[in-house]
Write an enzyme that holds these catalytic residues in place. Structure first.
Site, PDB file in Angstrom:
ATOM      1  N   ARG A   1      11.668  -0.262   7.310  1.00  0.00           N
ATOM      2  CA  ARG A   1      12.625  -0.564   9.366  1.00  0.00           C
ATOM      3  C   ARG A   1      14.451  -0.392   9.050  1.00  0.00           C
ATOM      4  O   ARG A   1      14.428  -0.837   7.928  1.00  0.00           O
ATOM      5  CB  ARG A   1      11.392  -2.227   9.585  1.00  0.00           C
TER       6      ARG A   1
ATOM      7  N   GLU B   1      17.339   3.049  17.205  1.00  0.00           N
ATOM      8  CA  GLU B   1      16.665   4.726  17.073  1.00  0.00           C
ATOM      9  C   GLU B   1      16.010   4.043  18.616  1.00  0.00           C
ATOM     10  O   GLU B   1      15.402   3.344  19.143  1.00  0.00           O
ATOM     11  CB  GLU B   1      15.515   4.600  16.285  1.00  0.00           C
TER      12      GLU B   1
ATOM     13  N   ARG C   1       0.443  -1.136  -0.289  1.00  0.00           N
ATOM     14  CA  ARG C   1      -0.435   0.075   0.065  1.00  0.00           C
ATOM     15  C   ARG C   1       1.231   1.037   0.043  1.00  0.00           C
ATOM     16  O   ARG C   1       0.655   2.812  -0.922  1.00  0.00           O
ATOM     17  CB  ARG C   1      -0.975   0.500   1.331  1.00  0.00           C
ATOM     18  N   ILE C   2       2.230   1.314   1.098  1.00  0.00           N
ATOM     19  CA  ILE C   2       2.961   2.757   1.040  1.00  0.00           C
ATOM     20  C   ILE C   2       3.569   2.914  -0.235  1.00  0.00           C
ATOM     21  O   ILE C   2       3.537   3.524  -1.054  1.00  0.00           O
ATOM     22  CB  ILE C   2       3.463   2.488   2.012  1.00  0.00           C
TER      23      ILE C   2
ATOM     24  N   ILE D   1      12.004   4.645   4.835  1.00  0.00           N
ATOM     25  CA  ILE D   1      10.162   4.942   5.035  1.00  0.00           C
ATOM     26  C   ILE D   1       9.997   3.758   5.997  1.00  0.00           C
ATOM     27  O   ILE D   1       8.941   3.473   6.219  1.00  0.00           O
ATOM     28  CB  ILE D   1       9.152   5.382   4.718  1.00  0.00           C
TER      29      ILE D   1
ATOM     30  N   SER E   1       9.413  -6.727  -5.433  1.00  0.00           N
ATOM     31  CA  SER E   1       9.126  -7.262  -4.853  1.00  0.00           C
ATOM     32  C   SER E   1       8.768  -8.759  -5.189  1.00  0.00           C
ATOM     33  O   SER E   1       8.730  -9.360  -5.768  1.00  0.00           O
ATOM     34  CB  SER E   1       6.704  -7.109  -4.956  1.00  0.00           C
ATOM     35  N   ARG E   2       8.383  -9.670  -3.962  1.00  0.00           N
ATOM     36  CA  ARG E   2       7.671 -11.334  -4.147  1.00  0.00           C
ATOM     37  C   ARG E   2       7.717 -11.201  -5.305  1.00  0.00           C
ATOM     38  O   ARG E   2       7.806 -12.118  -6.067  1.00  0.00           O
ATOM     39  CB  ARG E   2       7.942 -11.811  -2.781  1.00  0.00           C
ATOM     40  N   THR E   3       6.540 -11.231  -6.007  1.00  0.00           N
ATOM     41  CA  THR E   3       5.801 -10.897  -7.363  1.00  0.00           C
ATOM     42  C   THR E   3       5.502  -9.943  -8.500  1.00  0.00           C
ATOM     43  O   THR E   3       5.184  -9.009  -7.651  1.00  0.00           O
ATOM     44  CB  THR E   3       4.844 -12.122  -6.899  1.00  0.00           C
TER      45      THR E   3
ATOM     46  N   HIS F   1      11.461   8.917  13.048  1.00  0.00           N
ATOM     47  CA  HIS F   1      10.549   8.128  12.424  1.00  0.00           C
ATOM     48  C   HIS F   1       8.724   8.780  13.258  1.00  0.00           C
ATOM     49  O   HIS F   1       8.600   8.139  13.565  1.00  0.00           O
ATOM     50  CB  HIS F   1      10.892   6.975  13.249  1.00  0.00           C
TER      51      HIS F   1
HETATM   52  C1  8YV Z   1       4.609   4.673  13.791  1.00  0.00           C
HETATM   53  C2  8YV Z   1       4.854   3.352  12.467  1.00  0.00           C
HETATM   54  O1  8YV Z   1       5.657   5.467  14.160  1.00  0.00           O
HETATM   55  O2  8YV Z   1       3.049   2.176  11.528  1.00  0.00           O
HETATM   56  C3  8YV Z   1       4.282   1.413  11.807  1.00  0.00           C
HETATM   57  O3  8YV Z   1       4.782   0.063  11.496  1.00  0.00           O
HETATM   58  O4  8YV Z   1       6.102   2.425  12.659  1.00  0.00           O
HETATM   59  C4  8YV Z   1       4.996   3.925  12.167  1.00  0.00           C
HETATM   60  O5  8YV Z   1       3.661   4.489  12.180  1.00  0.00           O
HETATM   61  C5  8YV Z   1       4.340   4.400  15.627  1.00  0.00           C
HETATM   62  O6  8YV Z   1       4.124   2.647  15.510  1.00  0.00           O
HETATM   63  C6  8YV Z   1       3.878   4.519  15.781  1.00  0.00           C
HETATM   64  O7  8YV Z   1       3.935   3.454  17.703  1.00  0.00           O
END
Ligand code: 8YV
Length: 316
Positions: A235, A264, A155-156, A233, A175-177, A282
């Site tokens: 992990r 972090e 989605r993102i 954006i 992506s995987r597929t 974050h």
């Molecule tokens: C948030 C996130 O900062 O959606 C996630 O997985 O890491 C972020 O949207 C976090 O979950 C808020 O604590």
């Protein structure tokens, strides 16, 4: 009727805390001075865990709660939840997808623009008088019309791609597929090294799993090359930070814009000495509107579970 007991792993804004306190008996683990003693006292009665994306719930915490039924995550990422341990116990897990997609994409694209156009340094140039004393700011990189690579077309990733396509950028993705719902003309490139080789801007938007650890490694970074830019954006675990720092310091990559960091909120001090980075705390989902929607969904899932109604966003 007694209110279900919920273990709360981290703080929420007041507008979420109040209704949570009304609906449930909330045990705030993050306020405990002695975590073990707190768990020994409350965990036996806990039926739900309310946590945050970056905090999750590990196997030990799940094991400490023998009556646990549900883990509700304030965030889309469930990488910090031990899903295997939850599944083995029949504990349901929910997260907050969709409501944060567009804000996360906005920040990712904003970070890409800030990086390419040197906006952070340019701001300092105005504030410290350099503009008056030294003249115009050094020329920067163009973003529009260039080639974007998106790692992870969920989605993102899709929302990032739609925005970048609006800047006249070509879009390739890994992506995987291949994604059936990818717009026409978006090119599927399964290998992340090949994706990096063929783009000017690589945006990491994939979920983190044990399989994706350091998916962006030294090879991907080298393939991006001295004119390439990286945005993360997703992990920190998806990125080999040491390899990135080496490349940034040596100028083997043009720059990186990061919203997530290993360890972090502390971060590797090598980042702080660099000019070719944009560093964010974050907060890609950090708008009033989205955080309110995330809090609502977190509560709605808990409420639905304890009322015996279908969950709104269960992690499969
Ligand atoms: C948030 C996130 O900062 O959606 C996630 O997985 O890491 C972020 O949207 C976090 O979950 C808020 O604590």
């Amino acid at each position: 009727m007694t209110r279900p007991e919920i273990l709360q792993i981290g703080p929420y804004p007041e507008w979420d805390q109040q209704p949570l306190d009304q609906m449930f008996t909330m045990h705030r683990l993050f306020e405990a001075e002695d975590r073990q003693a707190f768990l020994a006292r409350h965990a036996p009665d806990v039926r739900g865990i309310a946590t945050r994306g970056e905090m999750g719930a590990d196997a030990a915490l799940i094991a400490a709660c023998p009556r646990l039924e549900i883990i509700s995550v304030y965030g889309v990422g469930t990488d910090a939840v031990d899903l295997g341990a939850a599944r083995a116990r029949g504990v349901r897990v929910t997260n907050t997808p969709d409501v944060l997609t567009e804000d996360v994409a906005d920040l990712g694209v904003g970070m890409a623009l800030a990086l390419a156009r040197g906006m952070i340094g340019a701001e300092a140039w105005v504030r410290d008088g350099s503009w008056q004393m030294r003249g115009g700011y050094p020329l920067q990189r163009r973003l529009w019309g260039k080639r974007a690579g998106i790692l992870g077309l969920g989605r993102i990733g899709m929302a990032v791609g739609r925005r970048l396509a609006g800047f006249g950028m070509s879009i390739a993705y890994s992506s995987r597929t291949p994604k059936a719902d990818a717009p026409e003309g978006w090119n599927f490139v399964p290998d992340p090294v090949a994706l990096a080789e063929g783009c000017d801007l690589l945006v990491m938007a994939l979920a983190a799993t044990p399989d994706t650890r350091h998916i962006v490694d030294a090879r991907v970074i080298e393939a991006l090359g001295p004119d390439g830019m990286l945005v993360n954006i997703s992990r920190a675990a998806n990125l080999d930070e040491e390899a990135l720092l080496d490349a940034l310091e040596a100028g083997r990559i043009a720059g990186a814009a990061l919203d997530v960091f290993e360890g972090e909120p502390a971060l590797n001090p090598r980042f702080l000495a660099l000019k070719n980075v944009v560093l964010q705390p974050h907060h890609a989902s950090g708008t009033h509107e989205t955080r309110r929607a995330m809090g609502q969904l977190l509560r709605d899932n808990l409420e639905a579970h304890f009322a015996g109604r279908p969950l709104l966003s269960e992690v499969s």
